[in-house]
Scaffold this active site. Structure first.
Site, PDB file in Angstrom:
ATOM      1  N   ARG A 118       0.822  -1.230   0.000  1.00 20.41           N
ATOM      2  CA  ARG A 118       0.000   0.000   0.000  1.00 20.41           C
ATOM      3  C   ARG A 118       0.851   1.273   0.000  1.00 20.41           C
ATOM      4  O   ARG A 118       0.411   2.324   0.453  1.00 20.41           O
ATOM      5  CB  ARG A 118      -0.968   0.032   1.178  1.00 20.41           C
ATOM      6  N   LYS A 140       1.781  11.908 -10.542  1.00 28.29           N
ATOM      7  CA  LYS A 140       0.896  10.998 -11.277  1.00 28.29           C
ATOM      8  C   LYS A 140       1.697   9.773 -11.683  1.00 28.29           C
ATOM      9  O   LYS A 140       2.801   9.904 -12.231  1.00 28.29           O
ATOM     10  CB  LYS A 140       0.368  11.672 -12.534  1.00 28.29           C
ATOM     11  N   GLU A 182       7.542  20.014 -24.615  1.00 28.33           N
ATOM     12  CA  GLU A 182       6.811  20.231 -23.348  1.00 28.33           C
ATOM     13  C   GLU A 182       7.394  21.446 -22.609  1.00 28.33           C
ATOM     14  O   GLU A 182       6.655  22.223 -22.004  1.00 28.33           O
ATOM     15  CB  GLU A 182       6.894  18.998 -22.444  1.00 28.33           C
ATOM     16  N   LYS A 221       5.993  23.626 -13.953  1.00 25.96           N
ATOM     17  CA  LYS A 221       5.060  22.547 -13.615  1.00 25.96           C
ATOM     18  C   LYS A 221       4.895  22.435 -12.109  1.00 25.96           C
ATOM     19  O   LYS A 221       3.803  22.201 -11.597  1.00 25.96           O
ATOM     20  CB  LYS A 221       5.488  21.212 -14.233  1.00 25.96           C
ATOM     21  N   GLU A 231      -5.839  18.083  -9.851  1.00 25.67           N
ATOM     22  CA  GLU A 231      -6.247  18.267 -11.232  1.00 25.67           C
ATOM     23  C   GLU A 231      -7.696  18.704 -11.365  1.00 25.67           C
ATOM     24  O   GLU A 231      -8.478  18.107 -12.085  1.00 25.67           O
ATOM     25  CB  GLU A 231      -6.038  16.954 -11.992  1.00 25.67           C
ATOM     26  N   ARG A 235      -4.280  22.700 -13.453  1.00 23.86           N
ATOM     27  CA  ARG A 235      -3.452  21.656 -14.050  1.00 23.86           C
ATOM     28  C   ARG A 235      -3.855  21.383 -15.504  1.00 23.86           C
ATOM     29  O   ARG A 235      -3.050  20.935 -16.303  1.00 23.86           O
ATOM     30  CB  ARG A 235      -3.559  20.392 -13.197  1.00 23.86           C
ATOM     31  N   ASN A 239      -2.250  21.052 -20.519  1.00 22.58           N
ATOM     32  CA  ASN A 239      -2.684  20.410 -21.763  1.00 22.58           C
ATOM     33  C   ASN A 239      -2.694  21.369 -22.938  1.00 22.58           C
ATOM     34  O   ASN A 239      -3.248  21.048 -23.989  1.00 22.58           O
ATOM     35  CB  ASN A 239      -4.085  19.813 -21.592  1.00 22.58           C
ATOM     36  N   HIS A 242      -2.452  20.193 -26.493  1.00 19.24           N
ATOM     37  CA  HIS A 242      -2.584  18.740 -26.461  1.00 19.24           C
ATOM     38  C   HIS A 242      -3.880  18.211 -27.078  1.00 19.24           C
ATOM     39  O   HIS A 242      -3.966  17.032 -27.388  1.00 19.24           O
ATOM     40  CB  HIS A 242      -2.448  18.222 -25.025  1.00 19.24           C
ATOM     41  N   HIS A 246      -3.238  15.113 -29.338  1.00 16.96           N
ATOM     42  CA  HIS A 246      -3.762  13.755 -29.127  1.00 16.96           C
ATOM     43  C   HIS A 246      -4.508  13.263 -30.363  1.00 16.96           C
ATOM     44  O   HIS A 246      -4.429  12.085 -30.718  1.00 16.96           O
ATOM     45  CB  HIS A 246      -4.691  13.721 -27.900  1.00 16.96           C
ATOM     46  N   HIS A 258       4.522  11.786 -29.623  1.00 13.87           N
ATOM     47  CA  HIS A 258       3.798  12.735 -28.775  1.00 13.87           C
ATOM     48  C   HIS A 258       4.431  14.129 -28.852  1.00 13.87           C
ATOM     49  O   HIS A 258       3.731  15.129 -29.024  1.00 13.87           O
ATOM     50  CB  HIS A 258       3.776  12.222 -27.333  1.00 13.87           C
TER      51      HIS A 258
HETATM   52  N1  LIG Z   1       3.246  11.098 -14.777  1.00 16.63           N
HETATM   53  C1  LIG Z   1       3.134  12.196 -15.485  1.00 16.63           C
HETATM   54  O1  LIG Z   1       2.754  13.268 -14.963  1.00 16.63           O
HETATM   55  C2  LIG Z   1       3.485  12.174 -16.938  1.00 16.63           C
HETATM   56  C3  LIG Z   1       3.604  13.378 -17.642  1.00 16.63           C
HETATM   57  C4  LIG Z   1       3.966  13.317 -18.992  1.00 16.63           C
HETATM   58  C5  LIG Z   1       4.203  12.095 -19.596  1.00 16.63           C
HETATM   59  N2  LIG Z   1       4.063  10.955 -18.872  1.00 16.63           N
HETATM   60  C6  LIG Z   1       4.330   9.643 -19.487  1.00 16.63           C
HETATM   61  O2  LIG Z   1       5.704   9.607 -19.844  1.00 16.63           O
HETATM   62  C7  LIG Z   1       5.863   8.706 -20.948  1.00 16.63           C
HETATM   63  C8  LIG Z   1       6.756   9.387 -21.978  1.00 16.63           C
HETATM   64  O3  LIG Z   1       8.005   9.644 -21.370  1.00 16.63           O
HETATM   65  P1  LIG Z   1       9.350   9.755 -22.216  1.00 16.63           P
HETATM   66  O4  LIG Z   1       9.133  10.680 -23.356  1.00 16.63           O
HETATM   67  O5  LIG Z   1      10.437   9.984 -21.264  1.00 16.63           O
HETATM   68  O6  LIG Z   1       9.412   8.342 -22.909  1.00 16.63           O
HETATM   69  P2  LIG Z   1      10.035   6.913 -22.529  1.00 16.63           P
HETATM   70  O7  LIG Z   1      10.133   6.681 -21.096  1.00 16.63           O
HETATM   71  O8  LIG Z   1       9.249   5.947 -23.350  1.00 16.63           O
HETATM   72  O9  LIG Z   1      11.506   7.046 -23.132  1.00 16.63           O
HETATM   73  C9  LIG Z   1      11.663   7.319 -24.502  1.00 16.63           C
HETATM   74  C10 LIG Z   1      12.719   6.424 -25.132  1.00 16.63           C
HETATM   75  O10 LIG Z   1      14.012   6.835 -24.701  1.00 16.63           O
HETATM   76  C11 LIG Z   1      14.747   5.745 -24.157  1.00 16.63           C
HETATM   77  N3  LIG Z   1      15.612   6.353 -23.146  1.00 16.63           N
HETATM   78  C12 LIG Z   1      15.246   6.892 -21.957  1.00 16.63           C
HETATM   79  N4  LIG Z   1      16.296   7.500 -21.380  1.00 16.63           N
HETATM   80  C13 LIG Z   1      17.354   7.343 -22.206  1.00 16.63           C
HETATM   81  C14 LIG Z   1      18.700   7.784 -22.182  1.00 16.63           C
HETATM   82  N5  LIG Z   1      19.170   8.552 -21.196  1.00 16.63           N
HETATM   83  N6  LIG Z   1      19.502   7.422 -23.201  1.00 16.63           N
HETATM   84  C15 LIG Z   1      19.017   6.705 -24.267  1.00 16.63           C
HETATM   85  N7  LIG Z   1      17.749   6.287 -24.352  1.00 16.63           N
HETATM   86  C16 LIG Z   1      16.924   6.602 -23.346  1.00 16.63           C
HETATM   87  C17 LIG Z   1      13.704   4.780 -23.685  1.00 16.63           C
HETATM   88  O11 LIG Z   1      14.168   3.452 -23.675  1.00 16.63           O
HETATM   89  C18 LIG Z   1      12.599   4.967 -24.731  1.00 16.63           C
HETATM   90  O12 LIG Z   1      12.877   4.200 -25.868  1.00 16.63           O
HETATM   91  C19 LIG Z   1       4.487   8.373 -21.455  1.00 16.63           C
HETATM   92  O13 LIG Z   1       4.159   7.083 -21.042  1.00 16.63           O
HETATM   93  C20 LIG Z   1       3.591   9.402 -20.776  1.00 16.63           C
HETATM   94  O14 LIG Z   1       2.287   8.902 -20.552  1.00 16.63           O
HETATM   95  C21 LIG Z   1       3.731  10.977 -17.566  1.00 16.63           C
HETATM   96 ZN   LIG Z   2       2.513  16.047 -23.377  1.00 16.73          ZN
END
Ligand SMILES: NC(=O)c1ccc[n+]([C@@H]2O[C@H](COP(=O)([O-])OP(=O)(O)OC[C@H]3O[C@@H](n4cnc5c(N)ncnc54)[C@H](O)[C@@H]3O)[C@@H](O)[C@H]2O)c1
Ligand SMILES: [Zn+2]
Length: 356
Positions: A118, A140, A182, A221, A231, A235, A239, A242, A246, A258
Site C-alpha cells: 500500500r 501521477k 513540453e 510545472k 487536477e 493543471r 494540456n 494537447h 492527441h 507525442h
Molecule cells: N506522470 C506524469 O505526470 C506524466 C507526464 C507526462 C508524460 N508521462 C508519461 O511519460 C511517458 C513518456 O516519457 P518519455 O518521453 O520519457 O518516454 P520513454 O520513457 O518511453 O523514453 C523514450 C525512449 O528513450 C529511451 N531512453 C530513456 N532515457 C534514455 C537515455 N538517457 N539514453 C538513451 N535512451 C533513453 C527509452 O528506452 C525509450 O525508448 C508516457 O508514457 C507518458 O504517458 C507521464
Molecule cells: Zn505532453
C-alpha cells in the site's frame, strides 16, 4: 563550479527536485533495502554508474530490476511481474523503489511503489527531458490498459528527484526534442523568459544553459501542480496544445510521436487564439516548429481530427474546451465553436502541410 538547482515541489508531502550534471553522485537515501527499476536501454551505460553511486554511500542492500524499454513497460503484465519481484526480494515497508528511465519507467515504477504494501518510498532519476520537466513533477503514476492509455494509476509523490543532465547525452535527438516541446509549452503558459530562452537556439544535451533551462521548465510545472494537486482546475493548462496533439497521434496511429504532435498542437492552439481575437503567437509557434523540425505530417482531414478531438478527455456534454492564451503566460479554458475550429485548422494546415 558545477551548476546545481533545487526546486521544492510544494505538495503534501513536499519534495525536492535536484537538477545538475553528475547529480546522481550526490544521492542520499536512508533505507534498508533499495530496488532500482531501470529501463533496459540504460542497463549497460547508466545503471552501473547509478548502482555504484548508491553503493558508495549507503549501507543498504541495493538491487536492480531491468524493465522493458520505454512505453512497453507500462502494462499490467510488467506491473504484476515487478510487484512479485519486490516481494521475492523481501522488500519491507521501510524499503524504497528508485525509477531510472524516462516517463514510462517512472510512471510504472511509481505505480508499483504506490501499490506494494500500500505504498513504499519512491525516488526518481529521470533520464529524458520529458521525464525531468513533466513526468517527475506532480506524482501521477500509472500504466496503460488494452482499452487505453494511462487508464489505471495512482497519485504517489516521489520523496526526491535527481535530474542528472549528463544522462541526457545518450538520448536519440528525436527523444530529446520531445521534451523540448513540453518545455516550450511550459513557457507559453507560464514563463515568457523560458520561451525566449528556448527560441532561436538548436538545443542538444551538450548545450550550455541546458541545466538552467530544465530547472526553469520544472519550476513551471511545480508551481501549477502545487496550486492544483488534484487536477481540478489549473493543471488542465498543462494540456495546452494537447487537444489537437492527441488527435494527430490517434489519426496517425502514433506514427507521429507525442512530442512532435505537441509541437504541431501548440501551433493550432495559437491559430485558434488568433481567430478568437486573443494574443497572436502564431509567429512564435511557427518558429518553434521550424526549429524543432518535427516529422512531416501525412494528409490530415479536419473532420477526422475533429472526431478525435471531441473524444478528448476535456470534452464533456456541453462540448470541447481548449486551453488558449489570453496573453502570453495567461492561459484560460474555453469552448470554441466548430466554425472557428475549422477556420483555424485551414490556416494551421497551410503552415504545417508537408512541402513537396
Ligand atoms: N506522470 C506524469 O505526470 C506524466 C507526464 C507526462 C508524460 N508521462 C508519461 O511519460 C511517458 C513518456 O516519457 P518519455 O518521453 O520519457 O518516454 P520513454 O520513457 O518511453 O523514453 C523514450 C525512449 O528513450 C529511451 N531512453 C530513456 N532515457 C534514455 C537515455 N538517457 N539514453 C538513451 N535512451 C533513453 C527509452 O528506452 C525509450 O525508448 C508516457 O508514457 C507518458 O504517458 C507521464
Ligand atoms: Zn505532453
Amino acid at each position: 563550479m558545477t551548476e546545481l538547482h533545487t526546486i521544492t515541489v510544494q505538495l503534501h508531502p513536499s519534495y525536492d527536485i535536484h537538477v545538475g550534471p553528475g547529480i546522481i553522485h550526490h544521492i542520499r537515501l536512508h533505507h534498508r533495502r533499495i530496488v532500482v527499476l531501470a529501463d533496459e536501454r540504460l542497463r549497460d551505460q547508466h545503471l552501473p554508474t547509478v548502482l555504484a553511486a548508491l553503493r558508495q554511500q549507503q549501507s543498504a542492500e541495493i538491487h536492480s530490476v531491468v524493465l522493458p524499454a520505454g512505453e512497453s513497460c507500462k502494462n499490467l503484465a510488467v506491473f504484476s511481474r515487478t510487484l512479485s519481484q519486490l516481494a521475492q526480494l523481501g522488500l519491507s515497508r521501510d524499503s524504497a523503489v528508485v525509477a531510472l528511465g524516462g516517463g514510462a519507467t517512472s510512471d510504472l515504477a511509481g505505480y508499483v511503489a504506490a501499490s506494494y504494501l500500500r505504498g513504499v518510498a519512491f525516488y526518481v532519476l529521470p533520464t529524458t527531458v520529458l521525464a525531468m520537466v513533466d513526468a517527475s513533477v506532480g506524482g501521477k503514476t500509472g500504466i496503460n490498459l488494452p482499452e487505453g492509455k494511462n487508464l489505471a494509476g495512482a497519485f504517489h509523490q516521489p520523496r526526491g528527484v535527481w535530474a542528472d543532465t549528463e544522462l541526457l547525452t545518450t538520448l536519440p535527438a528525436s527523444v530529446f526534442a520531445e521534451g523540448m516541446a513540453e518545455a516550450f509549452k511550459h513557457g507559453l503558459i507560464e514563463d515568457t523568459a523560458l520561451i525566449n530562452a528556448i527560441l532561436g537556439q538548436h538545443w542538444t544535451a551538450h548545450s550550455p544553459g541546458l541545466v538552467a533551462l530544465v530547472a526553469q521548465a520544472i519550476c513551471v510545472k511545480a508551481k501549477i501542480v502545487a496550486n492544483d494537486p488534484h487536477e481540478r482546475h489549473e493543471r488542465a493548462f498543462l494540456n495546452y496544445g494537447h487537444t489537437l496533439a492527441h488527435a494527430v497521434e490517434a489519426a496517425t496511429h502514433h506514427t507521429i510521436s507525442h512530442g512532435d504532435a505537441v509541437s504541431y498542437g501548440l501551433h493550432y492552439a495559437a491559430w485558434l487564439g488568433k481567430h478568437l481575437g486573443m494574443v497572436d503567437i502564431t509567429a512564435m509557434t511557427r518558429a518553434f516548429i521550424d526549429q524543432q523540425r518535427p516529422q512531416p505530417l501525412p494528409e490530415l482531414d479536419f473532420a477526422e481530427l475533429s472526431g478525435f478531438m471531441n473524444r478528448d478527455k476535456k470534452a464533456d456534454e456541453a462540448g470541447l474546451r481548449f486551453v488558449l492564451l489570453e496573453a502570453l503566460a495567461k492561459p484560460v479554458l474555453m469552448r470554441v465553436d466548430d466554425a472557428t475550429q475549422a477556420a483555424a485548422y485551414a490556416d494551421w494546415w497551410h503552415d504545417v502541410k508537408p512541402t513537396v
